[in-house]
Design a protein around this motif. Structure first.
Motif, PDB file in Angstrom:
ATOM      1  N   GLY A 123      12.373   5.757   4.703  1.00  0.00           N
ATOM      2  CA  GLY A 123      11.197   6.135   3.924  1.00  0.00           C
ATOM      3  C   GLY A 123      11.271   7.560   3.414  1.00  0.00           C
ATOM      4  N   ALA A 124      12.063   8.413   4.086  1.00  0.00           N
ATOM      5  CA  ALA A 124      12.219   9.795   3.614  1.00  0.00           C
ATOM      6  C   ALA A 124      12.887   9.823   2.242  1.00  0.00           C
ATOM      7  N   ILE A 125      13.777   8.856   1.996  1.00  0.00           N
ATOM      8  CA  ILE A 125      14.439   8.771   0.694  1.00  0.00           C
ATOM      9  C   ILE A 125      13.419   8.424  -0.383  1.00  0.00           C
ATOM     10  N   THR A 126      12.659   7.362  -0.145  1.00  0.00           N
ATOM     11  CA  THR A 126      11.742   6.896  -1.193  1.00  0.00           C
ATOM     12  C   THR A 126      10.518   7.798  -1.330  1.00  0.00           C
ATOM     13  N   VAL A 151      11.536   1.820   3.685  1.00  0.00           N
ATOM     14  CA  VAL A 151      10.315   2.476   4.150  1.00  0.00           C
ATOM     15  C   VAL A 151      10.414   2.773   5.643  1.00  0.00           C
ATOM     16  N   THR A 152       9.635   3.756   6.070  1.00  0.00           N
ATOM     17  CA  THR A 152       9.511   4.085   7.491  1.00  0.00           C
ATOM     18  C   THR A 152       8.073   3.783   7.904  1.00  0.00           C
ATOM     19  N   GLU A 153       7.906   3.002   8.957  1.00  0.00           N
ATOM     20  CA  GLU A 153       6.565   2.629   9.405  1.00  0.00           C
ATOM     21  C   GLU A 153       6.475   2.718  10.932  1.00  0.00           C
ATOM     22  N   GLU A 154       5.281   3.009  11.411  1.00  0.00           N
ATOM     23  CA  GLU A 154       5.033   2.933  12.849  1.00  0.00           C
ATOM     24  C   GLU A 154       4.865   1.464  13.213  1.00  0.00           C
ATOM     25  N   PHE A 155       5.658   0.989  14.154  1.00  0.00           N
ATOM     26  CA  PHE A 155       5.594  -0.426  14.544  1.00  0.00           C
ATOM     27  C   PHE A 155       5.079  -0.613  15.968  1.00  0.00           C
ATOM     28  N   VAL A 186      12.034   0.117   8.788  1.00  0.00           N
ATOM     29  CA  VAL A 186      11.750  -1.235   9.267  1.00  0.00           C
ATOM     30  C   VAL A 186      12.598  -2.315   8.612  1.00  0.00           C
ATOM     31  N   ALA A 187      13.204  -2.058   7.463  1.00  0.00           N
ATOM     32  CA  ALA A 187      14.040  -3.073   6.815  1.00  0.00           C
ATOM     33  C   ALA A 187      15.428  -2.496   6.547  1.00  0.00           C
ATOM     34  N   SER A 188      15.655  -1.842   5.395  1.00  0.00           N
ATOM     35  CA  SER A 188      16.925  -1.140   5.213  1.00  0.00           C
ATOM     36  C   SER A 188      16.996  -0.026   6.257  1.00  0.00           C
ATOM     37  N   TYR A 189      18.205   0.378   6.644  1.00  0.00           N
ATOM     38  CA  TYR A 189      18.260   1.165   7.875  1.00  0.00           C
ATOM     39  C   TYR A 189      19.323   2.250   7.928  1.00  0.00           C
ATOM     40  N   SER A 247       0.817  -1.218   0.000  1.00  0.00           N
ATOM     41  CA  SER A 247       0.000   0.000   0.000  1.00  0.00           C
ATOM     42  C   SER A 247       0.847   1.263   0.000  1.00  0.00           C
ATOM     43  N   ILE A 248       2.157   1.111   0.130  1.00  0.00           N
ATOM     44  CA  ILE A 248       3.065   2.259   0.133  1.00  0.00           C
ATOM     45  C   ILE A 248       4.231   1.973  -0.808  1.00  0.00           C
ATOM     46  N   VAL A 249       4.876   3.032  -1.274  1.00  0.00           N
ATOM     47  CA  VAL A 249       6.055   2.852  -2.124  1.00  0.00           C
ATOM     48  C   VAL A 249       7.293   2.741  -1.245  1.00  0.00           C
TER      49      VAL A 249
END
Length: 530
Positions: free
Chosen positions: A246-249, A46-50, A58-61, A39-41
């Motif tokens: 996520g700020a990058i993407t 990506v940056t997500e609230e966990f 949440v993955a690459s960091y 649902s997101i690019v």
């Protein structure tokens, strides 16, 4: 069919390489549409609230390998991208009373090394110079399209052109390149340093995203792959994107939209449509047909050719070769919400300090790393795993409530698939407990400070992000799967055996990491075929 109903190009997957590829194509006047399963690019960036109030990459960091020219061309800083550098590169707690810090400048690192070996401190400047000379060669190579051996004389000419920067640097660089591509990390580092902790400080990079031992031949190259990046012109530096990866993407997404790229999320691709060995478009999971002149895949090559293309559309030799494409990086990923910073017995304190703002690496020797790999092969994971912890909230207060923190735990070695039919879904909590206990051994308050977590086993990474076996590189970074052989020999130029079907993901040259270069290079080749 009306030609107006046929799109110029569609891209499968809105990970960072797909976004980069789309941008360059659109800027050249190509009508581009991206279809993304999630649902997101952003793919894995990506940056997500966990946990309520806590968010993280949440993955690459971490940031270093993102190509500076891409940042400039896409105007990512104008779209809000802001990267801050770590004050030092890494902090390695060794035991309850000793540690090693890496980075912060040559003289400072030499001072650290002198505590362990005067000889190693004296050798450090030459080591950096020699590594940097090879890294410069790789930087040049990474922006070039590998030759296709099928093209005969043209391929030989391309090879000569790409090899020239190595040739002109002289015999010493020739030898270093050869050693780094063929030797194990231990064999290479043994030729430079004597202290085991100093060797571990450099050797850790050799197993990042690499399900292998530092004794595995070729692991020295993976060490090198992680040092040819830069942040704001400082070569080899590492940083944090404010707002997370996520700020990058998200900046890339906006750059693409402003070039007219159409991005559709929650649109899983079910099939690549092929007729008479030429791509015709894609079919979505909901049955919708998207007709296109060109299709570009940002997926792991195995997913593309084994899941989205009918077997009848591939010849037997290609099918055999793609069946042999190796994936699985032994990665286990966690994000944790913390009530306080970890208090390391080797360097006490809960107030923000530079070691909290660095990469915190629990892997004190190459023997430790080797045992972790051997245990993972035998038992599924090591009881003493390799852990790299980052606490980005020490640099970025947008990620956690005031006074609280988030940490990412990037962990090796964990078998991509468990033996005897066991599933990671049944063992993920047990493995996560092992990771937490490993950190707590060095920072006794860590376990009790955890107030929430996200656990991503290799299987979770595969299901969530399409990373086969948790492979963050989209395929092993081994010599047989690099350069002109990434993903396969004769298909290292971003094209495959089907006409007008291209690849732009990390399963192509120059490989994994958030570089954007596979996407940029692929766009250049696609435009050549325009």
């Amino acid at each position: 069919m009306n030609q107006k109903d046929i799109k110029d190009a569609v891209i499968i997957g809105a990970g960072h390489n797909g976004l980069v590829c789309a941008y360059y194509l659109a800027k050249a006047g190509i009508n581009v549409s991206i279809y993304e399963r999630r649902s997101i690019v952003g793919g894995a960036a990506v940056t997500e609230e966990f946990h309520p109030g806590f968010k993280n990459s949440v993955a690459s960091y971490t940031v270093s390998l993102l190509n500076p020219q891409i940042i400039k061309d896409m105007k990512l800083k104008e779209y809000g991208l802001h990267v801050v550098k770590r004050p030092i590169s890494n902090f390695l707690p060794i035991d309850h009373s000793n540690y090693l810090k890496l980075g912060g400048g040559l003289e400072r690192t030499q001072a650290e090394f002198r505590r362990f070996s005067i000889k190693d401190a004296e050798r450090l400047p030459e080591y950096y110079d020699r590594i940097e000379a090879v890294a410069d060669v790789l930087r040049d190579l990474s922006i070039s399209t590998p030759p296709n051996p099928k093209q005969g004389i043209k391929a030989l000419l391309q090879t000569a052109i790409q090899a020239w920067p190595i040739v002109k640097k002289g015999n010493q660089v020739h030898k270093d390149v050869y050693d780094l591509f063929t030797k194990s990390a231990r064999a290479f580092l043994d030729s430079w340093f004597e202290n085991e902790h100093v060797k571990a400080a450099f050797g850790f990079d050799s197993i990042v995203g690499n399900y292998a031992s530092p004794d595995t031949p070729g692991s020295a190259y993976v060490l090198l792959h992680h040092v040819f990046g830069e942040v704001d012109g400082e070569k080899g530096a590492w940083g944090h994107a404010i707002g997370g990866m996520g700020a990058i993407t998200q900046a890339m997404r906006q750059a693409c939209l402003d070039q007219g790229v159409k991005i559709t999320t929650s649109a899983s691709v079910n099939k690549v449509i092929v007729k008479d060995n030429k791509v015709k478009g894609i079919e979505l999971e909901n049955g919708e047909i998207i007709n296109a002149h060109k299709v570009i895949s940002n997926l792991n090559p195995s997913l593309l050719y084994k899941k989205l293309i009918d077997k009848e559309d591939l010849d037997s030799e290609f099918k055999r070769n793609i069946d042999g494409y190796k994936s699985g990086s032994g990665t286990f990923r966690m994000n944790v919400a913390l009530s306080e910073l970890p208090d390391f017995t080797a360097l006490p304190g809960k107030e923000v300090a530079e070691h909290h703002q660095s990469g915190i690496v629990i892997a004190p020797t190459l023997d430790y790393m080797d045992k972790a790999y051997l245990d993972a092969k035998r038992y599924g994971w090591s009881k003493l795993p390799i852990v790299e912890m980052l606490i980005p909230s020490t640099l970025d207060n947008s990620l956690a409530p005031e006074g609280k923190h988030v940490a990412s735990l990037f962990c090796q070695q964990f078998s991509p698939k468990l033996q005897n039919g066991k599933s990671w879904h049944d063992y993920r909590l047990e493995a996560a407990e092992t990771i937490i206990n490993t950190v707590t051994e060095h920072a006794p308050n860590f376990k009790d400070s955890i107030i929430g977590s996200m656990i991503l086993s290799p299987l979770d990474l595969e299901e969530k992000f399409g990373l086969i076996g948790g492979d963050i590189m989209h395929g092993n970074m081994t010599l047989d799967q690099m350069w002109a052989a990434r993903p396969l020999l004769n298909y290292g130029n971003y094209r495959g055996p089907i006409k007008s079907l291209y690849m732009c993901g990390s399963g192509t040259h120059p490989g994994g990491g958030v570089t954007g270069l596979p996407g940029k290079n692929a766009a250049r080749e696609i435009l050549k075929d325009k």
